[in-house]
Design an enzyme around this catalytic site. Structure first.
Site, PDB file in Angstrom:
ATOM      1  N   GLY A  13       0.804  -1.213   0.000  1.00 21.63           N
ATOM      2  CA  GLY A  13       0.000   0.000   0.000  1.00 21.63           C
ATOM      3  C   GLY A  13       0.838   1.265   0.000  1.00 21.63           C
ATOM      4  O   GLY A  13       0.560   2.205   0.745  1.00 21.63           O
ATOM      5  N   TYR A 155     -11.760  -1.399  12.603  1.00 16.36           N
ATOM      6  CA  TYR A 155     -10.406  -0.870  12.404  1.00 16.36           C
ATOM      7  C   TYR A 155      -9.545  -1.066  13.656  1.00 16.36           C
ATOM      8  O   TYR A 155      -8.395  -1.510  13.566  1.00 16.36           O
ATOM      9  CB  TYR A 155     -10.497   0.617  12.043  1.00 16.36           C
ATOM     10  CG  TYR A 155      -9.187   1.251  11.652  1.00 16.36           C
ATOM     11  CD1 TYR A 155      -8.622   1.018  10.400  1.00 16.36           C
ATOM     12  CD2 TYR A 155      -8.515   2.115  12.523  1.00 16.36           C
ATOM     13  CE1 TYR A 155      -7.422   1.616  10.029  1.00 16.36           C
ATOM     14  CE2 TYR A 155      -7.320   2.714  12.156  1.00 16.36           C
ATOM     15  CZ  TYR A 155      -6.783   2.461  10.907  1.00 16.36           C
ATOM     16  OH  TYR A 155      -5.590   3.054  10.547  1.00 16.36           O
ATOM     17  N   LYS A 159      -6.113  -3.346  14.027  1.00  9.65           N
ATOM     18  CA  LYS A 159      -4.828  -2.771  14.415  1.00  9.65           C
ATOM     19  C   LYS A 159      -4.309  -3.382  15.722  1.00  9.65           C
ATOM     20  O   LYS A 159      -3.092  -3.521  15.904  1.00  9.65           O
ATOM     21  CB  LYS A 159      -4.947  -1.251  14.530  1.00  9.65           C
ATOM     22  CG  LYS A 159      -5.231  -0.573  13.190  1.00  9.65           C
ATOM     23  CD  LYS A 159      -4.191  -0.922  12.133  1.00  9.65           C
ATOM     24  CE  LYS A 159      -4.375  -0.165  10.844  1.00  9.65           C
ATOM     25  NZ  LYS A 159      -3.347  -0.500   9.835  1.00  9.65           N
ATOM     26  N   ILE A 188      -2.078  11.619  12.078  1.00 10.20           N
ATOM     27  CA  ILE A 188      -1.091  11.917  11.045  1.00 10.20           C
ATOM     28  C   ILE A 188      -1.775  12.661   9.895  1.00 10.20           C
ATOM     29  O   ILE A 188      -2.832  12.250   9.415  1.00 10.20           O
ATOM     30  CB  ILE A 188      -0.439  10.624  10.503  1.00 10.20           C
ATOM     31  CG1 ILE A 188       0.151   9.793  11.662  1.00 10.20           C
ATOM     32  CG2 ILE A 188       0.636  10.961   9.471  1.00 10.20           C
ATOM     33  CD1 ILE A 188       1.235  10.474  12.455  1.00 10.20           C
TER      34      ILE A 188
END
Length: 247
Positions: A13, A155, A159, A188
């Protein structure tokens, strides 16, 4: 002389965002780069050319990271093209956010398969090649994998799984000289966060001791440390790149 001279890294990715920043930083330190994406479009080809301007070999591969068979084939092709695999960065990931009571089975399965199963697929395919020499495996996790997040059960679970996977692999493969670690980024600033309003970004930054969002380069610097011999005695660890947000 770069920290990664002569090494070959796979970054999943990596056509954009954090993955691209990692690939570019690795290339600056002398690593040859193989990167994957679901479709190799003009953006991915441009990334490959940008990496090559740094004086290393770079090639983009189309691969469904969630497919065990696809991954085995692409890793075989990368090994044939580059002759070695020293570093694996499991960065491929998606979000399909929603509250648990409204989340569909498809939303759950897509996120688990792309974010977590893909890491298993690549580790499974790469480690027989790595163990002939040594290697570094880096799983891209998230601070939500440490403390969870409302509206991101799928998600967060994926993770958290990336963290546990890195710790387990570190124990299994340490005797073969292979290290495994996880990076847990916080807020981020990427194309994904660019879609947020300035007000929302400001509210996020208020919660961060350093009072700013991180950059993809902040994450790439830690990935470079973990990929290099500078971290030769670091394994099974989770490094949070979050400006102190998760203290």
């Amino acid at each position: 002389m770069g920290l990664l001279d002569g090494k070959t890294a796979i970054v999943t990715g990596a056509a954009r965002g954090i993955g691209k920043a990692i690939a570019l930083k690795f290339a600056q330190e002398g690593a040859n780069i193989a990167f994957t994406d679901l479709v190799i479009d003009e953006n991915a080809e441009a990334t490959a050319k940008e990496i090559e301007t740094l004086g290393v070999k770079a090639k983009a591969y189309a691969s469904n990271a969630a497919s065990f068979e696809d991954t085995a084939k692409v890793v075989e092709a990368i090994h044939a093209d580059f002759g070695r695999i020293d570093i694996l960065v499991n960065n491929a990931g998606i979000t399909r956010d929603g509250l648990m009571m409204r989340m569909t089975e498809q939303q759950w399965d897509m996120v688990i398969n792309v974010n977590l199963k893909s890491a298993f697929n690549f580790i499974h395919a790469c480690t027989p090649i790595m163990r002939q020499k040594a290697g570094s495996i880096i799983n891209m996790a998230s601070v939500v994998g440490v403390h969870g997040n409302a509206g991101q059960a799928n998600y967060s679970a994926s993770k958290a799984g990336m963290i546990a996977l890195a710790k387990s692999i570190a124990q299994e493969l340490g005797s073969r000289g292979i290290r495994a670690n996880a990076i847990a980024p916080g807020f981020i600033m990427t194309a994904m966060t660019d879609a947020l309003s300035e007000e929302v970004k400001a509210e996020w930054c208020k919660k961060i001791p350093l009072r700013r969002g991180g950059t993809p380069e902040d994450v790439a610097n830690i990935a470079t440390f973990l990929a290099s011999d500078m971290s030769s005695y670091v394994s099974g660890q989770v490094i949070q790149v979050d400006g102190g947000m998760n203290m």
